[in-house]
Enzyme design. Sequence first.
Site, mmCIF file in Angstrom:
data_model
loop_
_atom_site.group_PDB
_atom_site.id
_atom_site.type_symbol
_atom_site.label_atom_id
_atom_site.label_comp_id
_atom_site.label_asym_id
_atom_site.label_seq_id
_atom_site.Cartn_x
_atom_site.Cartn_y
_atom_site.Cartn_z
ATOM 1 N N SER A 140 0.862 -1.187 0.000
ATOM 2 C CA SER A 140 0.000 0.000 0.000
ATOM 3 C C SER A 140 0.893 1.230 0.000
ATOM 4 C CB SER A 140 -0.884 0.030 1.252
ATOM 5 O OG SER A 140 -1.519 1.287 1.377
ATOM 6 N N TYR A 153 -1.291 -0.360 10.376
ATOM 7 C CA TYR A 153 -1.486 -0.831 9.006
ATOM 8 C C TYR A 153 -0.323 -0.362 8.122
ATOM 9 C CZ TYR A 153 -3.662 -1.236 4.354
ATOM 10 O OH TYR A 153 -3.932 -1.542 3.048
HETATM 11 P P1 NDP Z 1 -11.365 -6.299 0.989
HETATM 12 O O1 NDP Z 1 -11.626 -6.141 2.442
HETATM 13 O O2 NDP Z 1 -12.351 -5.774 0.012
HETATM 14 O O3 NDP Z 1 -11.097 -7.849 0.656
HETATM 15 C C1 NDP Z 1 -10.190 -8.542 1.479
HETATM 16 C C2 NDP Z 1 -9.941 -9.912 0.906
HETATM 17 O O4 NDP Z 1 -8.939 -10.546 1.725
HETATM 18 C C3 NDP Z 1 -11.160 -10.795 0.952
HETATM 19 O O5 NDP Z 1 -11.075 -11.692 -0.131
HETATM 20 C C4 NDP Z 1 -10.996 -11.518 2.277
HETATM 21 O O6 NDP Z 1 -11.648 -12.802 2.340
HETATM 22 C C5 NDP Z 1 -9.502 -11.704 2.296
HETATM 23 N N1 NDP Z 1 -8.985 -11.861 3.655
HETATM 24 C C6 NDP Z 1 -9.117 -11.013 4.702
HETATM 25 N N2 NDP Z 1 -8.545 -11.537 5.802
HETATM 26 C C7 NDP Z 1 -8.065 -12.747 5.448
HETATM 27 C C8 NDP Z 1 -7.408 -13.790 6.126
HETATM 28 N N3 NDP Z 1 -7.147 -13.720 7.438
HETATM 29 N N4 NDP Z 1 -7.064 -14.901 5.435
HETATM 30 C C9 NDP Z 1 -7.358 -15.006 4.117
HETATM 31 N N5 NDP Z 1 -7.984 -14.068 3.401
HETATM 32 C C10 NDP Z 1 -8.340 -12.944 4.067
HETATM 33 O O7 NDP Z 1 -9.930 -5.625 0.765
HETATM 34 P P2 NDP Z 1 -9.288 -4.942 -0.542
HETATM 35 O O8 NDP Z 1 -9.643 -5.679 -1.753
HETATM 36 O O9 NDP Z 1 -9.522 -3.485 -0.442
HETATM 37 O O10 NDP Z 1 -7.716 -5.150 -0.202
HETATM 38 C C11 NDP Z 1 -6.934 -6.152 -0.805
HETATM 39 C C12 NDP Z 1 -5.479 -5.848 -0.521
HETATM 40 O O11 NDP Z 1 -5.158 -4.552 -1.033
HETATM 41 C C13 NDP Z 1 -5.128 -5.818 0.969
HETATM 42 O O12 NDP Z 1 -3.835 -6.343 1.169
HETATM 43 C C14 NDP Z 1 -5.136 -4.322 1.277
HETATM 44 O O13 NDP Z 1 -4.338 -4.018 2.387
HETATM 45 C C15 NDP Z 1 -4.574 -3.764 -0.018
HETATM 46 N N6 NDP Z 1 -4.864 -2.365 -0.243
HETATM 47 C C16 NDP Z 1 -6.152 -1.912 -0.369
HETATM 48 C C17 NDP Z 1 -6.406 -0.587 -0.593
HETATM 49 C C18 NDP Z 1 -7.754 -0.026 -0.723
HETATM 50 O O14 NDP Z 1 -7.884 1.228 -0.714
HETATM 51 N N7 NDP Z 1 -8.802 -0.828 -0.859
HETATM 52 C C19 NDP Z 1 -5.280 0.388 -0.699
HETATM 53 C C20 NDP Z 1 -3.977 -0.191 -0.565
HETATM 54 C C21 NDP Z 1 -3.798 -1.507 -0.356
HETATM 55 P P3 NDP Z 1 -13.209 -12.921 2.788
HETATM 56 O O15 NDP Z 1 -14.032 -12.429 1.632
HETATM 57 O O16 NDP Z 1 -13.390 -14.384 3.058
HETATM 58 O O17 NDP Z 1 -13.381 -12.069 4.006
#
Ligand code: NDP
Length: 244
Positions: A140, A153
């Site tokens: 990020s 974070y």
């Molecule tokens: P979401 O919350 O929309 O989706 C998160 C995803 O990760 C889901 O598929 C969820 O599974 C899965 N997940 C969460 N916890 C776990 C776990 N313990 N084990 C396995 N899977 C897990 O997040 P985003 O799509 O926004 O984020 C994706 C990545 O991008 C992350 O690493 C985030 O930090 C990064 N990011 C996001 C930004 C943003 O603005 N959105 C900006 C910068 C980075 P389930 O559906 O089963 O809960």
Amino acid sequence: MSVQGKTALVTGGSRGIGSAIAKRLAADGAIVAITYAGNTAAADATVAAIESAGGTAFAFQADAADPASQRAGVEQAAAALGGIDILVHNAGVAEFSSIAEDTDETYDRQFGVNVKGLHVGTRAALPHLRNGGRIILIGSISGEMAFPATTVYSATKAAVAALARGWAKDLAFRNILVNTVQPGPIDTDMNPADSDFAGQVLQAIPLGRYGKVEEIAGAVAFLAGPDASYITGTTLNIDGGATA
Ligand code: NDP
């Protein structure tokens, strides 16, 4: 079809950015496995979308913060895929709190999923990763710049970029390329574009808007494909100019 015939494992592929990455890699010709934490309906929907577009996909529940579960997810995915060419560590969690509100639990949860999950998952994947493969970490821009009440974070995401730099050197002898994609604010369940937080964040974005999940998936597809053959150990910011 830049990744035609390749296999890809995308962690956290049920929703948001991970789902978009899985769909994009499948559209570009890869066979894809995703892991997810608990949202089976969303995972099944990602698989169904890929299959209805003519691709092949598998989904496995695996908690990235639980080493045994993470290892089992990687093993199941590797078996279903018949080896791994592309590993995308996307699963992540964000808990918004200031230092006055942080707790041991919020610290451990974020470092558990966002950092330890990558370390455990990569070690589990290494025996299955083919030489010439790719590891792409979703960091990020928070790893480089501060936003309100996101310090832990941010620290996890600074660590993510450090993992990629180190692994790029560790794995170069196998021509496995390791890079970090650092999104800016992207409209997902984690960071909805219509929140109060979004209102503050938008002031730091020269392009004046949140990014779309497909804009991150496109960068991942590039790093997974043949045009990125001399790129390793770097970070690619996809952030509307926030870190410019
Ligand atoms: P979401 O919350 O929309 O989706 C998160 C995803 O990760 C889901 O598929 C969820 O599974 C899965 N997940 C969460 N916890 C776990 C776990 N313990 N084990 C396995 N899977 C897990 O997040 P985003 O799509 O926004 O984020 C994706 C990545 O991008 C992350 O690493 C985030 O930090 C990064 N990011 C996001 C930004 C943003 O603005 N959105 C900006 C910068 C980075 P389930 O559906 O089963 O809960």
